[in-house]
Enzyme design. Sequence first.
Site, mmCIF file in Angstrom:
data_model
loop_
_atom_site.group_PDB
_atom_site.id
_atom_site.type_symbol
_atom_site.label_atom_id
_atom_site.label_comp_id
_atom_site.label_asym_id
_atom_site.label_seq_id
_atom_site.Cartn_x
_atom_site.Cartn_y
_atom_site.Cartn_z
ATOM 1 N N ASP A 59 -11.258 2.614 7.704
ATOM 2 C CA ASP A 59 -11.259 2.005 6.212
ATOM 3 C C ASP A 59 -12.171 0.669 6.096
ATOM 4 O O ASP A 59 -11.492 -0.353 5.868
ATOM 5 C CB ASP A 59 -9.614 1.793 5.903
ATOM 6 C CG ASP A 59 -9.551 1.551 4.632
ATOM 7 O OD1 ASP A 59 -10.591 1.704 3.706
ATOM 8 O OD2 ASP A 59 -8.270 0.744 4.223
ATOM 9 N N GLY A 94 0.759 -1.117 -0.020
ATOM 10 C CA GLY A 94 -0.024 -0.030 -0.038
ATOM 11 C C GLY A 94 0.806 1.219 0.062
ATOM 12 O O GLY A 94 2.108 1.163 -0.227
HETATM 13 N N1 LIG Z 1 -4.028 -11.287 9.861
HETATM 14 C C1 LIG Z 1 -3.950 -11.686 8.519
HETATM 15 N N2 LIG Z 1 -4.247 -12.985 8.015
HETATM 16 C C2 LIG Z 1 -4.293 -13.117 6.788
HETATM 17 N N3 LIG Z 1 -4.119 -12.303 5.796
HETATM 18 C C3 LIG Z 1 -3.851 -11.088 6.168
HETATM 19 C C4 LIG Z 1 -4.017 -10.558 7.602
HETATM 20 N N4 LIG Z 1 -3.636 -9.241 7.679
HETATM 21 C C5 LIG Z 1 -3.622 -8.905 6.299
HETATM 22 N N5 LIG Z 1 -3.849 -9.862 5.477
HETATM 23 C C6 LIG Z 1 -3.792 -9.728 3.851
HETATM 24 O O1 LIG Z 1 -2.792 -8.730 3.688
HETATM 25 C C7 LIG Z 1 -3.509 -7.886 3.051
HETATM 26 C C8 LIG Z 1 -3.018 -6.384 3.269
HETATM 27 O O2 LIG Z 1 -3.250 -6.471 4.593
HETATM 28 P P1 LIG Z 1 -3.976 -4.828 5.236
HETATM 29 O O3 LIG Z 1 -3.847 -4.970 6.955
HETATM 30 O O4 LIG Z 1 -5.255 -4.474 4.907
HETATM 31 O O5 LIG Z 1 -2.736 -3.707 4.803
HETATM 32 P P2 LIG Z 1 -2.971 -2.339 4.164
HETATM 33 O O6 LIG Z 1 -2.833 -1.297 4.749
HETATM 34 O O7 LIG Z 1 -2.067 -2.403 2.771
HETATM 35 O O8 LIG Z 1 -4.557 -2.407 3.199
HETATM 36 C C9 LIG Z 1 -5.112 -8.171 3.109
HETATM 37 O O9 LIG Z 1 -6.041 -7.500 2.297
HETATM 38 C C10 LIG Z 1 -5.225 -9.578 3.448
HETATM 39 O O10 LIG Z 1 -5.329 -10.201 2.160
HETATM 40 MG MG LIG Z 2 -6.198 -3.264 3.854
#
Ligand SMILES: Nc1ncnc2c1ncn2[C@@H]1O[C@H](COP(=O)(O)OP(=O)(O)O)[C@@H](O)[C@H]1O
Ligand SMILES: [Mg+2]
Lengths: 325, 201
Positions: free
Chosen positions: B118, B7
């Site tokens: 979000d 991101g």
């Molecule tokens: N605890 C988790 N277990 C499995 N997949 C995860 C987890 N946290 C994040 N992801 C995967 O990583 C992606 C990006 O994580 P996220 O925390 O949403 O970060 P960003 O700020 O980039 O959106 C998510 O869309 C999901 O697919």
């Molecule tokens: Mg996200």
Amino acid sequence: MAIIGIECSAHTFGVGVVKNGKILSNERRMYKISDKGMIPSKLADFHSEGAGTTIAAAIKNAGISTEEIEAVGYTKGPGLGASLRIGYLSAYTLSRKLGVPLIPVNHGIAHIEIAKRLNAMKNPVALYVSGGNSQILRMVEEPDRHYNIYGETYDIGVGNMLDSFARGAGLNPAWGSSVAKAAAGGRYIQLPYTVKGMDFTFTGLMTNALAKLKSEQLNDVCYSLQETAFSMLCEATERALLLTGSRELVLCGGVAQSARLKEMADAMAKPHNVKVGTLSDEYNADNGAMIGIVAERIFLSKSKIETGHEIDQRYRLDSVKVTWR
Amino acid sequence: MKKISEGAESIVYEGTVAGIRCVIKSRIQKLYRIDELDQRIRSTRTKNEARIISSASKAGVNTPRVLLIDGFDLYTERIGGTTLNKMGRIGTNERQKIMQGAGKNLALLHSSDIAHGDYTPANIMVDSGTVYVIDFGLAEQTKSVEEKAIDLLLMKRSVEKSDYKTFESAYVHASSKSNAIVSRLHEVEMRGRYQTRTLAV
Ligand SMILES: Nc1ncnc2c1ncn2[C@@H]1O[C@H](COP(=O)(O)OP(=O)(O)O)[C@@H](O)[C@H]1O
Ligand SMILES: [Mg+2]
């Protein structure tokens, strides 16, 4: 054919002549801000006195005759009523004298369009930073073509924030540049940093910076204030770039004259392969050429010009239907 | 370590550390910011995210457990399944259950004064029927009705009308102070700015 543009929304009376997108002249007359800010009646008197000579100088320096002028563009808003009225009345008088149409232009759109055209970019994200405005925008086609605001300040514009701080710190308020000068050799001290998605706020930062003056060195506070404010703008802009997928960014508006902001925007854009377009100071500051540039596009698009509401102090940038390309 | 997403602010990796399946969110250095400011922002945001995940979990929200904060890296336990936006076609029945779960989780968050910031299908994960909330990167501990209304608004913009209805009823059903928030949502939608934004994004 040529188009004349008249800008008068705040402290500047600007007149520019434009022909086929080329700027033939750009004349300006600036009201010196006192430590009390802008006094509306004095501002109006100042602009009325200088209007005629500034217009004449712009026509003379463009090397055209008045018969070549096919339309008069003017700033409809947003801005200070006292200034907008004088700008409109000057434009109205000129258009009547020449028997040509009068074309209202949105001030913020003019700042973006001049940056876009002088940098030959198609549809960049724009970081528009001036005294009263701080917004991140890009043109979209739905539902009608208009500039969409992706992010903006919740309270005051970054320019006014820097000027109010300068006044409070006993510096000469010179549109942000006095803070930049006083920042030389400063060290970082902690100040509030508030970005929410693509939006940001500045009052908390300013109040806190003013309070810090009691215990900290002036140059440290100025340095930290500037770094914090510009970092906030860059972070929000980076989000908008990733969201839109745009590979182009323009900086425009009075605060875009800052060398530090340009440097930071470059560093932010580089990892994303985004090209950054900037302007010389003359075209970042309020100016008549930018009004001429947009007025020419509107004139050529042959769209119907709405009458009534000749000036609008709160003329929102995203309410304007863009009828040109 | 495998990169799973990138991101504006962070890179997310997944992997197994000491036998534990985990996800690591690593906040990236921004060269445009001076070092002191950059490090302060990345570190506060990492700690803030961890703290909010923990209070959310205490409030009964299904969310991955925090394992470790290491500088600008946040380790959380990895859950199976996929995010709602990547689930593809699913039956009406299952979709309704997911929307209900998403509504209930948000009600629990709001009841303990957390606004997610979000709340979209990209940040809802479904693992064998259980609905999880992830990505507290923009979350805030706040009583603000406006912030909470914006959580609803983001979901409303991102899913179909009927799904949103299911989501909102579950939200209202599970919370005590939803009236003020739902009416603020309508107010926010009436404001021009959000209207034009909705149409563009
Ligand atoms: N605890 C988790 N277990 C499995 N997949 C995860 C987890 N946290 C994040 N992801 C995967 O990583 C992606 C990006 O994580 P996220 O925390 O949403 O970060 P960003 O700020 O980039 O959106 C998510 O869309 C999901 O697919
Ligand atoms: Mg996200």
